[in-house]
Design a protein around this motif. Structure first.
Motif, PDB file in Angstrom:
ATOM      1  N   ASP A 173       0.841  -1.194   0.000  1.00  8.91           N
ATOM      2  CA  ASP A 173       0.000   0.000   0.000  1.00  8.91           C
ATOM      3  C   ASP A 173       0.878   1.247   0.000  1.00  8.91           C
ATOM      4  O   ASP A 173       1.959   1.260   0.620  1.00  8.91           O
ATOM      5  CB  ASP A 173      -0.916   0.024   1.230  1.00  8.91           C
ATOM      6  CG  ASP A 173      -1.857  -1.164   1.263  1.00  8.91           C
ATOM      7  OD1 ASP A 173      -2.684  -1.274   0.343  1.00  8.91           O
ATOM      8  OD2 ASP A 173      -1.751  -1.986   2.201  1.00  8.91           O
ATOM      9  N   PRO A 174       0.449   2.317  -0.672  1.00 12.06           N
ATOM     10  CA  PRO A 174       1.224   3.560  -0.657  1.00 12.06           C
ATOM     11  C   PRO A 174       1.100   4.245   0.697  1.00 12.06           C
ATOM     12  O   PRO A 174       0.108   4.062   1.407  1.00 12.06           O
ATOM     13  CB  PRO A 174       0.569   4.393  -1.765  1.00 12.06           C
ATOM     14  CG  PRO A 174      -0.850   3.917  -1.790  1.00 12.06           C
ATOM     15  CD  PRO A 174      -0.794   2.448  -1.465  1.00 12.06           C
ATOM     16  N   PRO A 175       2.082   5.042   1.076  1.00  8.88           N
ATOM     17  CA  PRO A 175       1.964   5.779   2.339  1.00  8.88           C
ATOM     18  C   PRO A 175       0.926   6.883   2.219  1.00  8.88           C
ATOM     19  O   PRO A 175       0.762   7.472   1.143  1.00  8.88           O
ATOM     20  CB  PRO A 175       3.370   6.355   2.534  1.00  8.88           C
ATOM     21  CG  PRO A 175       3.912   6.488   1.146  1.00  8.88           C
ATOM     22  CD  PRO A 175       3.344   5.342   0.376  1.00  8.88           C
ATOM     23  N   PRO A 176       0.197   7.189   3.276  1.00  4.28           N
ATOM     24  CA  PRO A 176      -0.742   8.321   3.214  1.00  4.28           C
ATOM     25  C   PRO A 176       0.022   9.635   3.050  1.00  4.28           C
ATOM     26  O   PRO A 176       0.993   9.885   3.758  1.00  4.28           O
ATOM     27  CB  PRO A 176      -1.480   8.245   4.554  1.00  4.28           C
ATOM     28  CG  PRO A 176      -0.550   7.494   5.464  1.00  4.28           C
ATOM     29  CD  PRO A 176       0.198   6.533   4.602  1.00  4.28           C
ATOM     30  N   MET A 177      -0.416  10.470   2.125  1.00  2.00           N
ATOM     31  CA  MET A 177       0.241  11.755   1.855  1.00  2.00           C
ATOM     32  C   MET A 177      -0.818  12.842   1.691  1.00  2.00           C
ATOM     33  O   MET A 177      -0.940  13.472   0.627  1.00  2.00           O
ATOM     34  CB  MET A 177       1.124  11.659   0.610  1.00  2.00           C
ATOM     35  CG  MET A 177       2.242  10.642   0.703  1.00  2.00           C
ATOM     36  SD  MET A 177       3.310  10.611  -0.778  1.00  2.00           S
ATOM     37  CE  MET A 177       2.131  10.102  -2.027  1.00  2.00           C
ATOM     38  N   PRO A 178      -1.641  13.100   2.728  1.00  2.00           N
ATOM     39  CA  PRO A 178      -2.742  14.066   2.570  1.00  2.00           C
ATOM     40  C   PRO A 178      -2.279  15.481   2.263  1.00  2.00           C
ATOM     41  O   PRO A 178      -2.976  16.218   1.566  1.00  2.00           O
ATOM     42  CB  PRO A 178      -3.467  13.982   3.917  1.00  2.00           C
ATOM     43  CG  PRO A 178      -2.463  13.429   4.877  1.00  2.00           C
ATOM     44  CD  PRO A 178      -1.612  12.508   4.068  1.00  2.00           C
ATOM     45  N   ARG A 179      -1.131  15.891   2.765  1.00  2.00           N
ATOM     46  CA  ARG A 179      -0.676  17.261   2.484  1.00  2.00           C
ATOM     47  C   ARG A 179      -0.348  17.440   1.002  1.00  2.00           C
ATOM     48  O   ARG A 179      -0.680  18.469   0.405  1.00  2.00           O
ATOM     49  CB  ARG A 179       0.528  17.611   3.352  1.00  2.00           C
ATOM     50  CG  ARG A 179       0.184  17.775   4.810  1.00  2.00           C
ATOM     51  CD  ARG A 179       1.298  18.415   5.605  1.00  2.00           C
ATOM     52  NE  ARG A 179       0.861  18.639   6.979  1.00  2.00           N
ATOM     53  CZ  ARG A 179       0.156  19.698   7.351  1.00  2.00           C
ATOM     54  NH1 ARG A 179      -0.166  20.618   6.457  1.00  2.00           N
ATOM     55  NH2 ARG A 179      -0.225  19.839   8.606  1.00  2.00           N
ATOM     56  N   TRP A 180       0.297  16.479   0.414  1.00  2.00           N
ATOM     57  CA  TRP A 180       0.616  16.564  -1.011  1.00  2.00           C
ATOM     58  C   TRP A 180      -0.665  16.579  -1.834  1.00  2.00           C
ATOM     59  O   TRP A 180      -0.821  17.389  -2.757  1.00  2.00           O
ATOM     60  CB  TRP A 180       1.510  15.387  -1.384  1.00  2.00           C
ATOM     61  CG  TRP A 180       1.645  15.095  -2.844  1.00  2.00           C
ATOM     62  CD1 TRP A 180       1.208  13.984  -3.505  1.00  2.00           C
ATOM     63  CD2 TRP A 180       2.271  15.911  -3.838  1.00  2.00           C
ATOM     64  NE1 TRP A 180       1.515  14.046  -4.836  1.00  2.00           N
ATOM     65  CE2 TRP A 180       2.172  15.223  -5.082  1.00  2.00           C
ATOM     66  CE3 TRP A 180       2.899  17.156  -3.816  1.00  2.00           C
ATOM     67  CZ2 TRP A 180       2.682  15.743  -6.265  1.00  2.00           C
ATOM     68  CZ3 TRP A 180       3.404  17.665  -4.999  1.00  2.00           C
ATOM     69  CH2 TRP A 180       3.301  16.968  -6.204  1.00  2.00           C
ATOM     70  N   ASN A 181      -1.595  15.690  -1.509  1.00  2.00           N
ATOM     71  CA  ASN A 181      -2.860  15.660  -2.241  1.00  2.00           C
ATOM     72  C   ASN A 181      -3.614  16.975  -2.102  1.00  2.00           C
ATOM     73  O   ASN A 181      -4.189  17.492  -3.067  1.00  2.00           O
ATOM     74  CB  ASN A 181      -3.727  14.504  -1.729  1.00  2.00           C
ATOM     75  CG  ASN A 181      -3.148  13.151  -2.088  1.00  2.00           C
ATOM     76  OD1 ASN A 181      -2.445  13.016  -3.088  1.00  2.00           O
ATOM     77  ND2 ASN A 181      -3.420  12.147  -1.280  1.00  2.00           N
ATOM     78  N   CYS A 182      -3.625  17.535  -0.885  1.00  5.19           N
ATOM     79  CA  CYS A 182      -4.384  18.765  -0.654  1.00  5.19           C
ATOM     80  C   CYS A 182      -3.726  19.959  -1.349  1.00  5.19           C
ATOM     81  O   CYS A 182      -4.423  20.834  -1.869  1.00  5.19           O
ATOM     82  CB  CYS A 182      -4.501  19.020   0.848  1.00  5.19           C
ATOM     83  SG  CYS A 182      -5.992  19.906   1.324  1.00  5.19           S
ATOM     84  N   ASP A 183      -2.405  20.009  -1.396  1.00  2.00           N
ATOM     85  CA  ASP A 183      -1.714  21.072  -2.131  1.00  2.00           C
ATOM     86  C   ASP A 183      -2.123  21.050  -3.602  1.00  2.00           C
ATOM     87  O   ASP A 183      -2.408  22.087  -4.215  1.00  2.00           O
ATOM     88  CB  ASP A 183      -0.197  20.898  -2.013  1.00  2.00           C
ATOM     89  CG  ASP A 183       0.332  21.304  -0.645  1.00  2.00           C
ATOM     90  OD1 ASP A 183      -0.419  21.935   0.105  1.00  2.00           O
ATOM     91  OD2 ASP A 183       1.484  20.967  -0.328  1.00  2.00           O
ATOM     92  N   ARG A 184      -2.133  19.856  -4.170  1.00  2.00           N
ATOM     93  CA  ARG A 184      -2.493  19.751  -5.590  1.00  2.00           C
ATOM     94  C   ARG A 184      -3.954  20.120  -5.822  1.00  2.00           C
ATOM     95  O   ARG A 184      -4.292  20.781  -6.807  1.00  2.00           O
ATOM     96  CB  ARG A 184      -2.224  18.327  -6.086  1.00  2.00           C
ATOM     97  CG  ARG A 184      -0.748  17.985  -6.178  1.00  2.00           C
ATOM     98  CD  ARG A 184      -0.540  16.705  -6.945  1.00  2.00           C
ATOM     99  NE  ARG A 184      -1.095  15.563  -6.248  1.00  2.00           N
ATOM    100  CZ  ARG A 184      -1.178  14.338  -6.763  1.00  2.00           C
ATOM    101  NH1 ARG A 184      -0.772  14.125  -7.998  1.00  2.00           N
ATOM    102  NH2 ARG A 184      -1.665  13.339  -6.071  1.00  2.00           N
ATOM    103  N   ARG A 185      -4.822  19.706  -4.921  1.00  2.00           N
ATOM    104  CA  ARG A 185      -6.243  20.013  -5.091  1.00  2.00           C
ATOM    105  C   ARG A 185      -6.481  21.522  -5.026  1.00  2.00           C
ATOM    106  O   ARG A 185      -7.309  22.060  -5.770  1.00  2.00           O
ATOM    107  CB  ARG A 185      -7.067  19.299  -4.017  1.00  2.00           C
ATOM    108  CG  ARG A 185      -7.133  17.801  -4.200  1.00  2.00           C
ATOM    109  CD  ARG A 185      -7.937  17.147  -3.092  1.00  2.00           C
ATOM    110  NE  ARG A 185      -9.335  17.502  -3.180  1.00  2.00           N
ATOM    111  CZ  ARG A 185     -10.229  16.836  -3.900  1.00  2.00           C
ATOM    112  NH1 ARG A 185      -9.865  15.790  -4.607  1.00  2.00           N
ATOM    113  NH2 ARG A 185     -11.489  17.206  -3.916  1.00  2.00           N
ATOM    114  N   LEU A 186      -5.769  22.209  -4.135  1.00  2.00           N
ATOM    115  CA  LEU A 186      -5.921  23.664  -4.069  1.00  2.00           C
ATOM    116  C   LEU A 186      -5.466  24.305  -5.376  1.00  2.00           C
ATOM    117  O   LEU A 186      -6.115  25.212  -5.898  1.00  2.00           O
ATOM    118  CB  LEU A 186      -5.128  24.234  -2.895  1.00  2.00           C
ATOM    119  CG  LEU A 186      -5.161  25.768  -2.790  1.00  2.00           C
ATOM    120  CD1 LEU A 186      -6.579  26.261  -2.516  1.00  2.00           C
ATOM    121  CD2 LEU A 186      -4.199  26.265  -1.717  1.00  2.00           C
ATOM    122  N   GLY A 187      -4.332  23.832  -5.914  1.00  2.00           N
ATOM    123  CA  GLY A 187      -3.850  24.382  -7.171  1.00  2.00           C
ATOM    124  C   GLY A 187      -4.853  24.198  -8.299  1.00  2.00           C
ATOM    125  O   GLY A 187      -5.125  25.123  -9.070  1.00  2.00           O
TER     126      GLY A 187
END
Length: 647
Positions: A173-187
């Motif tokens: 399983d991939p590691p959870p990376m909510p900050r990276w996902n949220c940065d991209r979603r904001l962009g």
């Protein structure tokens, strides 16, 4: 691959990342002072990267797959040299190419957890593993410790160095990376904002955009979702250009003060339980459908790299050279051209649509004269070669029988966005516009309808309807001025509640379109104090749909009667229905220009009317209204919501 010891912790004893040594002459320096100096500098660097840079690959660490060359049916996964920052803000460097045999790793997994390979297969034999990396450290360079008598050689030695290291490993399983996902979603979200001189109020605006920014934290674990397309997204939010700078400041304030503090891991002090690894990529492979994976004879049919969302950290020199984000707003286009004509004494209008696909009109088109007279024109298509059934780029609009226009009259046509279907997919005009980011000329502020204009061509006759005199027709189609919207009649009073009949008049000239109130909205207030009264028991008369009964509480007073009640009928949610017109809102009825109701409060988006409930015969009247008036509140219409800011 390499497994190393966990990071050496320096946060024991009296050490703290917020302390630094205050050196002074004569001060005795011991172990704690040196450890504290290291901890302060080290944690400051980690925190700087977490807060200002993020995490991910900054150099190299490319994934590769290649079949083995020793005759076995296996693949090698390789990771090139490179550098990265893990989720705790720790920089790590992989100095040499790392590789692992996928089949050998699967064998170790299957021996430790029988059936795990098949459990992670999608049923066809295809399976995915993920390659992750993070910082690690280990003790190194043993040196003797003098002064320890009677000890062994190992006991008399201690590691004199802490070596920076790294881990690279395979996982299911991939590691959870909510900050990276949220940065991209904001962009992606900010890319969907359009700044225009005159916003289309049918699109969400500033409030909805700020709400969407706040909501990012709730789906940070979901990846990119609807923002996965890196291309220019459709205009989802539209705001005034003059508000751009201030709105961006508000968005970033919400982002740093409300959203980032709720994301994991915490940027000030990440928990030791949070996985610091970053994703380098995924490997999709197949071991065949049957038989199950055999550790004694491992087989990997194929293996290929795919990128499920690998985080990257860009260098600041590159960032300063990137062009600023820019959205090119399309110029508003004309949806339709109206071409009037008279053929055989019949006045018609050809509606020529300028879209890349033919359209279908699913409802009559409302035509309004400059004097406010309204008529529903039927629409018949004029198909061209290749047009699909029911669709065309040109439609002929014909008035009802007997309706005539004076030559030179200015006419406007209203094309409802949900009544115009575009192309083979039959998307509504609103969906087609939003999907392409298009803008139309003459879009209405409410409802998203598009207006088009032309001039009547006809003999010099007055606008008439069949079977009516010219004077009667003009009176029928002219806007009703100061028409009563509702008649309120007392139907009973007790010491606790007042009962009323509400007789609505949506067609004050008399029933012509069979318009009936379907969902009324009613609020009541004690006019002497401004206090709201609880409204209950709203029900429709079974015989006559425009008659409704309602009850309110008795105004709180020692002598409640006579009562002075202010009724407010908000346009938001007030629904009417007709056999031909279908459902419509109260605001749409008023916007059409066909009627002007007494008490219409455009700013509050509602109709206000007043009613006095008399005291029972023989009962003493209460104090005069002026004596009973104790408080002042805002007018009830100002308490309505939804449409007030649009009207």
């Amino acid at each position: 691959m390499t497994d190393t010891e966990p990071c050496a912790s320096l946060t024991t004893g009296t050490l703290s990342p917020g302390l630094r040594v205050n050196y002074s002459y004569g001060m005795v320096l011991g172990l704690d002072e040196f450890l504290q100096e290291q901890l302060y500098r080290q944690e400051k660097d980690y925190r700087h990267r977490r807060l200002l840079h993020g995490y991910g690959t900054s150099y190299g660490l490319q994934l590769t797959t290649a079949p083995t060359t020793d005759g076995t049916q296996d693949f090698t996964i390789g990771v090139s040299p490179g550098a990265g920052i893990d989720q705790w803000g720790r920089e790590f460097i992989v100095p040499d190419t790392q590789c692992v045999r996928l089949g050998s790793w699967l064998v170790a997994q299957e021996q430790a957890f029988p059936g795990i390979v098949r459990a992670h297969s999608n049923g066809s034999g295809d399976t995915i593993v993920y390659v992750v990396a993070s910082y690690a450290s280990c003790l190194d360079n043993l040196v003797p410790v003098p002064g320890q008598s009677c000890g062994t050689g190992e006991q008399a030695q201690v590691a004199s160095r802490i070596r920076d290291s790294w881990t690279v490993e395979l996982r299911w399983d991939p590691p959870p990376m909510p900050r990276w996902n949220c940065d991209r979603r904001l962009g992606r979200l900010l890319k969907s904002v359009g700044f225009v001189d005159q916003p289309d109020e049918s699109l969400p605006g500033e409030d909805a955009l700020l709400t969407a920014v706040r909501a990012l934290v709730d789906n940070a674990e979901d990846g990119l979702g609807e923002f996965d397309d890196f291309g220019l997204p459709p205009v989802a939010y539209e705001v005034a250009r003059w508000r751009a700078s201030a709105l961006w400041d508000e968005i970033f304030a919400v982002w740093v003060s409300e959203v980032r503090p709720r994301l994991e891991p915490d940027l000030i002090s990440p928990p030791q339980t949070w996985d610091p690894s970053i994703l380098l990529g995924g490997v999709q492979f197949s071991t065949g459908v049957w038989p199950p994976f055999d550790p004694a004879n491992p087989r990997v049919d194929h293996a290929e790299i795919f990128d499920p969302g690998r985080p990257s950290v860009l260098n600041t020199q590159l960032i300063q050279e990137l062009p600023p984000p820019e959205r090119v707003d399309l110029e508003p286009i004309e949806l339709v051209t109206l071409v009037p004509s008279v053929v055989g004494g019949v006045f018609t209008i050809d509606a020529w649509f300028h879209l890349s696909a033919p359209v279908a009109l699913t409802a009559p088109v409302q035509i309004v004269t400059e004097s406010g007279a309204t008529a529903a024109f039927t629409a018949v298509r004029k198909p061209a070669a290749g047009d699909p059934p029911g669709q065309a780029s040109v439609w002929t609009l014909t008035p009802p029988n007997g309706v005539k226009f004076t030559a030179g009259q200015q006419l406007s046509a209203r094309f409802e966005s949900d009544a115009v279907l575009v192309g083979f997919g039959s998307a509504t005009l609103r969906q087609w516009r939003d999907g392409l980011g298009a803008r139309f000329l003459n879009t209405t502020a409410t409802g998203g309808a598009v207006m088009a204009y032309t001039t009547a061509l006809a003999p010099a006759t007055t606008l008439t309807l069949a079977g009516e005199s010219a004077a009667g027709a003009a009176a029928a189609l002219a806007p009703a001025t100061h028409a009563e919207f509702v008649t309120i009649t007392d139907t009973g009073a007790t010491d606790r509640q007042l009962s009323f009949e509400l007789w609505f008049h949506p067609e004050p000239r008399g029933a012509r379109g069979g318009l009936v109130v379907r969902t009324p909205q009613v609020r009541a207030y004690d006019e002497t104090t401004g206090d709201p009264l609880t409204v209950t028991g709203l029900s429709q008369d079974p015989a006559y749909g425009n008659a409704w009964t309602v009850t309110t509480e008795v105004p709180g007073s020692e002598s409640p009667l006579p009562a002075y009640v202010r009724f407010v009928f908000p346009a938001e949610g007030f629904v009417l229905i007709g056999p031909e017109s279908g459902e419509s809102g109260l605001a749409d009825l008023i916007d059409s220009g066909g009627v002007q109701f007494t008490g219409w409060d455009q700013g509050g988006a509602g109709i206000v009317t007043f009613h006095r409930v008399a005291a029972p015969n023989g009962a003493a009247a209460g104090p005069a209204p002026a004596a009973r008036r104790t408080t002042h509140t805002k007018p009830a219409a100002k308490t309505t919501t939804g449409r007030s800011q649009k009207r």
